[in-house]
Design an enzyme around this catalytic site. Structure first.
Site, PDB file in Angstrom:
ATOM      1  N   HIS A  96      -7.016  -3.313   9.349  1.00  0.00           N
ATOM      2  CA  HIS A  96      -8.228  -4.010   9.025  1.00  0.00           C
ATOM      3  C   HIS A  96      -8.919  -4.324  10.308  1.00  0.00           C
ATOM      4  O   HIS A  96      -9.268  -5.364  10.630  1.00  0.00           O
ATOM      5  CB  HIS A  96      -7.940  -5.208   8.271  1.00  0.00           C
TER       6      HIS A  96
ATOM      7  N   GLU B  91       0.558  -1.289  -0.005  1.00  0.00           N
ATOM      8  CA  GLU B  91      -0.008  -0.070   0.166  1.00  0.00           C
ATOM      9  C   GLU B  91       0.826   1.179  -0.086  1.00  0.00           C
ATOM     10  O   GLU B  91       0.322   2.442   0.221  1.00  0.00           O
ATOM     11  CB  GLU B  91      -1.059  -0.072   1.129  1.00  0.00           C
TER      12      GLU B  91
HETATM   13  P1  13P Z   1       1.229  -5.247   3.005  1.00  0.00           P
HETATM   14  O1  13P Z   1       1.837  -6.599   4.003  1.00  0.00           O
HETATM   15  O2  13P Z   1       2.009  -5.434   1.909  1.00  0.00           O
HETATM   16  O3  13P Z   1       1.760  -4.086   3.983  1.00  0.00           O
HETATM   17  O4  13P Z   1      -0.266  -5.102   3.121  1.00  0.00           O
HETATM   18  C1  13P Z   1      -1.173  -5.711   3.557  1.00  0.00           C
HETATM   19  C2  13P Z   1      -2.451  -5.034   3.624  1.00  0.00           C
HETATM   20  O5  13P Z   1      -3.047  -4.810   4.501  1.00  0.00           O
HETATM   21  C3  13P Z   1      -2.955  -4.481   1.997  1.00  0.00           C
HETATM   22  O6  13P Z   1      -3.979  -3.685   2.049  1.00  0.00           O
END
Ligand code: 13P
Length: 217
Positions: free
Chosen positions: A98, A77
């Site tokens: 998340h 990201e």
């Molecule tokens: P990364 O492990 O690449 O930081 O990404 C995980 C993620 O949350 C993608 O939205």
């Protein structure tokens, strides 16, 4: 203050923030990512590395043109981290996670309306949910930037949330406040359609709340 902080301290601060993010329940596993402005670019978590084993050398330095320097690839990201920092001189830290309730609302593609006065710390009467685009894409970054207009956070449809702070402590604080609002809104929706504060009531809070908690607006 940030300018005086040396690079090693910033790398460690990013790792500490990631671990706090998972310990608090704001995030899980290797999803989520954190960045901090540094010099002409930014420091950012590597993609897909477990936070528990991260060392300062694992954090990636990124030029604003997207060129990365480090032993790992930057977070997938990196575009929205870079684009938020580029668009906002007062923002120095970006946190993406998340969290369960934010993501629940994001799956329903819902904005958060003015259910509680604390929404004012994000800069206005709502938290927008950016439409879905695949993770790591320029399209997602563009949609996120639009949803963040005049706000310090947004939801990402079918994905998660972003918080943008003047430093990492503020970005983390905003992340926790946002997840609290999302949990409250989710709870209200179990009972019916919540009653909302007016635009004027939110503006009154914005005028009053400067300096409260980690708010600097
Ligand atoms: P990364 O492990 O690449 O930081 O990404 C995980 C993620 O949350 C993608 O939205």
């Amino acid at each position: 203050m940030l300018d005086n902080q040396n690079e090693d301290d910033k790398r460690q601060e990013i790792i500490d923030c990631c671990r706090k993010m998972n310990a608090s329940g704001l995030n899980q596993g290797t999803s989520g990512n954190v960045s901090l402005r540094h010099g002409e670019g930014l420091l950012i978590t590597p993609t897909s590395r477990p936070y528990d084993s991260l060392t300062p050398e694992d954090i990636v330095y990124l030029d604003m043109d997207g060129t990365s320097h480090g032993r790992w690839q930057p977070s997938s990201e990196w575009r929205f981290h870079r684009d938020v920092l580029a668009a906002r001189p007062d923002t120095h830290a970006v946190l993406h996670a998340h969290p369960t309730f934010c993501t629940t609302l994001a799956i329903m593609e819902r904005d958060i309306p003015p259910i509680h006065y604390m929404i004012a710390v994000f800069g206005g009467p709502n938290i927008r949910c950016a439409p879905y685009a695949i993770y790591g894409s320029e399209e997602l970054s563009n949609l996120a930037l639009e949803a963040l207009e005049g706000r310090k956070a947004c939801l990402l449809a079918h994905h998660g949330m972003i918080a943008a702070g003047s430093d990492l402590a503020q970005a983390f604080w905003l992340g926790e406040e946002l997840e609290t609002l999302a949990r409250q809104y989710h709870g209200c929706l179990q009972l019916g359609e919540p009653l909302l504060l007016s635009a004027q009531q939110i503006q009154d809070v914005i005028d009053k709340i400067s300096g409260y908690g980690l708010n600097d607006a």
